[in-house]
Design a protein around this motif. Structure first.
Motif, PDB file in Angstrom:
ATOM      1  N   PRO A   6       0.925  -1.415  -0.048  1.00 32.13           N
ATOM      2  CA  PRO A   6       0.040   0.224  -0.022  1.00 32.13           C
ATOM      3  C   PRO A   6       0.742   1.346  -0.166  1.00 32.13           C
ATOM      4  CG  PRO A   6      -1.063  -1.672   1.646  1.00 32.13           C
ATOM      5  CD  PRO A   6       0.707  -2.043   1.195  1.00 32.13           C
ATOM      6  N   GLN A   7       1.933   1.181   0.900  1.00 30.99           N
ATOM      7  CA  GLN A   7       2.999   2.507   0.809  1.00 30.99           C
ATOM      8  C   GLN A   7       3.530   2.700  -0.603  1.00 30.99           C
ATOM      9  OE1 GLN A   7       3.242   4.269   3.695  1.00 30.99           O
ATOM     10  NE2 GLN A   7       3.708   5.869   2.099  1.00 30.99           N
ATOM     11  N   VAL A   8       4.034   1.406  -1.196  1.00 34.84           N
ATOM     12  CA  VAL A   8       4.630   1.618  -2.554  1.00 34.84           C
ATOM     13  C   VAL A   8       3.378   2.441  -3.588  1.00 34.84           C
ATOM     14  CG1 VAL A   8       5.428   0.369  -4.548  1.00 34.84           C
ATOM     15  CG2 VAL A   8       6.203  -0.294  -1.997  1.00 34.84           C
ATOM     16  N   ILE A   9       2.289   1.866  -3.462  1.00 39.21           N
ATOM     17  CA  ILE A   9       1.232   2.323  -4.478  1.00 39.21           C
ATOM     18  C   ILE A   9       1.216   3.898  -3.954  1.00 39.21           C
ATOM     19  CG2 ILE A   9      -1.254   2.275  -4.906  1.00 39.21           C
ATOM     20  CD1 ILE A   9      -0.679  -1.007  -4.361  1.00 39.21           C
ATOM     21  N   LYS A  10       0.865   3.989  -3.081  1.00 40.12           N
ATOM     22  CA  LYS A  10       0.749   5.676  -2.427  1.00 40.12           C
ATOM     23  C   LYS A  10       1.955   6.519  -2.971  1.00 40.12           C
ATOM     24  CE  LYS A  10      -0.492   8.826   1.188  1.00 40.12           C
ATOM     25  NZ  LYS A  10      -0.824   8.968   2.466  1.00 40.12           N
ATOM     26  N   VAL A  11       3.226   5.990  -2.635  1.00 41.63           N
ATOM     27  CA  VAL A  11       4.289   6.804  -2.903  1.00 41.63           C
ATOM     28  C   VAL A  11       4.478   6.917  -4.517  1.00 41.63           C
ATOM     29  CG1 VAL A  11       6.769   6.621  -3.188  1.00 41.63           C
ATOM     30  CG2 VAL A  11       5.452   6.296  -0.975  1.00 41.63           C
ATOM     31  N   ILE A  12       4.359   5.815  -5.383  1.00 42.38           N
ATOM     32  CA  ILE A  12       4.196   5.936  -6.942  1.00 42.38           C
ATOM     33  C   ILE A  12       3.373   7.186  -7.307  1.00 42.38           C
ATOM     34  CG2 ILE A  12       4.028   4.724  -8.854  1.00 42.38           C
ATOM     35  CD1 ILE A  12       5.343   2.480  -7.455  1.00 42.38           C
ATOM     36  N   LYS A  13       2.005   6.728  -6.804  1.00 43.50           N
ATOM     37  CA  LYS A  13       0.878   7.649  -7.209  1.00 43.50           C
ATOM     38  C   LYS A  13       1.245   9.113  -6.977  1.00 43.50           C
ATOM     39  CE  LYS A  13      -2.799   4.419  -7.529  1.00 43.50           C
ATOM     40  NZ  LYS A  13      -4.312   4.248  -6.995  1.00 43.50           N
ATOM     41  N   THR A  14       1.629   9.252  -5.727  1.00 47.69           N
ATOM     42  CA  THR A  14       1.725  10.926  -5.427  1.00 47.69           C
ATOM     43  C   THR A  14       2.941  11.506  -5.159  1.00 47.69           C
ATOM     44  OG1 THR A  14       1.969  10.310  -3.041  1.00 47.69           O
ATOM     45  CG2 THR A  14      -0.387  10.457  -3.665  1.00 47.69           C
TER      46      THR A  14
ATOM     47  N   ILE B 217      11.903   0.205  -3.396  1.00 48.68           N
ATOM     48  CA  ILE B 217      10.976   1.186  -4.224  1.00 48.68           C
ATOM     49  C   ILE B 217      10.764   2.128  -3.413  1.00 48.68           C
ATOM     50  CG2 ILE B 217       8.857   1.689  -5.269  1.00 48.68           C
ATOM     51  CD1 ILE B 217       8.949  -1.277  -6.403  1.00 48.68           C
ATOM     52  N   ILE B 218      10.345   2.114  -2.164  1.00 44.67           N
ATOM     53  CA  ILE B 218      10.093   3.386  -1.441  1.00 44.67           C
ATOM     54  C   ILE B 218      11.502   4.152  -1.102  1.00 44.67           C
ATOM     55  CG2 ILE B 218       9.172   4.033   0.838  1.00 44.67           C
ATOM     56  CD1 ILE B 218       7.380   1.297   0.734  1.00 44.67           C
ATOM     57  N   LEU B 219      12.341   3.536  -0.693  1.00 41.18           N
ATOM     58  CA  LEU B 219      13.635   4.351  -0.382  1.00 41.18           C
ATOM     59  C   LEU B 219      13.894   4.990  -1.661  1.00 41.18           C
ATOM     60  CD1 LEU B 219      16.012   4.909   1.461  1.00 41.18           C
ATOM     61  CD2 LEU B 219      16.884   2.794   0.653  1.00 41.18           C
TER      62      LEU B 219
ATOM     63  N   TYR C 240      12.332   6.287  -4.096  1.00 39.15           N
ATOM     64  CA  TYR C 240      11.194   7.658  -4.074  1.00 39.15           C
ATOM     65  C   TYR C 240      11.751   8.566  -3.208  1.00 39.15           C
ATOM     66  CZ  TYR C 240       8.174   6.341  -8.103  1.00 39.15           C
ATOM     67  OH  TYR C 240       7.752   5.884  -9.310  1.00 39.15           O
ATOM     68  N   LYS C 241      12.095   8.149  -1.797  1.00 38.23           N
ATOM     69  CA  LYS C 241      12.455   9.123  -0.970  1.00 38.23           C
ATOM     70  C   LYS C 241      13.636   9.738  -1.255  1.00 38.23           C
ATOM     71  CE  LYS C 241      12.466  10.857   3.225  1.00 38.23           C
ATOM     72  NZ  LYS C 241      11.429  11.992   3.416  1.00 38.23           N
ATOM     73  N   LEU C 242      14.528   8.964  -1.855  1.00 34.98           N
ATOM     74  CA  LEU C 242      15.853   9.856  -2.128  1.00 34.98           C
ATOM     75  C   LEU C 242      15.743  10.814  -3.253  1.00 34.98           C
ATOM     76  CD1 LEU C 242      18.215   6.752  -1.624  1.00 34.98           C
ATOM     77  CD2 LEU C 242      18.077   8.801  -0.176  1.00 34.98           C
ATOM     78  N   LYS C 243      14.878  10.238  -4.140  1.00 37.65           N
ATOM     79  CA  LYS C 243      14.551  11.204  -5.628  1.00 37.65           C
ATOM     80  C   LYS C 243      13.811  12.330  -5.216  1.00 37.65           C
ATOM     81  CE  LYS C 243      13.000  10.753 -10.089  1.00 37.65           C
ATOM     82  NZ  LYS C 243      12.497   9.672 -11.413  1.00 37.65           N
ATOM     83  N   TYR C 244      12.795  12.267  -4.243  1.00 38.77           N
ATOM     84  CA  TYR C 244      11.781  13.493  -4.199  1.00 38.77           C
ATOM     85  C   TYR C 244      11.857  13.970  -2.816  1.00 38.77           C
ATOM     86  CZ  TYR C 244       9.682  11.430  -8.448  1.00 38.77           C
ATOM     87  OH  TYR C 244       9.426  11.163  -9.523  1.00 38.77           O
ATOM     88  N   LYS C 245      12.998  13.848  -2.140  1.00 37.04           N
ATOM     89  CA  LYS C 245      12.959  14.530  -0.928  1.00 37.04           C
ATOM     90  C   LYS C 245      13.316  15.793  -0.962  1.00 37.04           C
ATOM     91  CE  LYS C 245      17.770  14.127   0.841  1.00 37.04           C
ATOM     92  NZ  LYS C 245      18.745  13.616   1.755  1.00 37.04           N
TER      93      LYS C 245
END
Length: 79
Positions: free
Chosen positions: A16-24, A70-72, A74-79
């Motif tokens: 669920p967190q992966v989906i949310k992070v990818i979408k938003t 994936i979450i990590l 995105y965190k590094l890319k969009y921080k």
């Protein structure tokens, strides 16, 4: 049976967190330190599974590593 259910739930808990992070692309509320430690820990569990040749441990941690990775990323890319 209980162990299998636990493995599936804890492995896919990241989904669920992966989906949310990818979408938003919103990672502001995600702690970088927590995900760094999570990815390192999962990597070590995966390595352990490979050393002892435990397929369920390898499979569960491979999937967990991909999802938390994936979450990590995105965190590094969009921080």
């Amino acid at each position: 049976m209980i162990g299998s259910i636990a493995a599936v739930l804890t492995t896919f808990a990241f989904l669920p967190q992966v989906i949310k992070v990818i979408k938003t692309k919103d990672t502001e509320s995600i702690a970088l330190g927590m995900y760094l430690m999570q990815v390192v820990g999962i990597t070590l569990w995966l390595f352990h599974g490979l050393v002892i040749d435990d397929l369920p441990l390898i499979m569960a941690n491979s999937i967990s590593l991909i999802l938390s990775g994936i979450i990590l990323c995105y965190k590094l890319k969009y921080k």
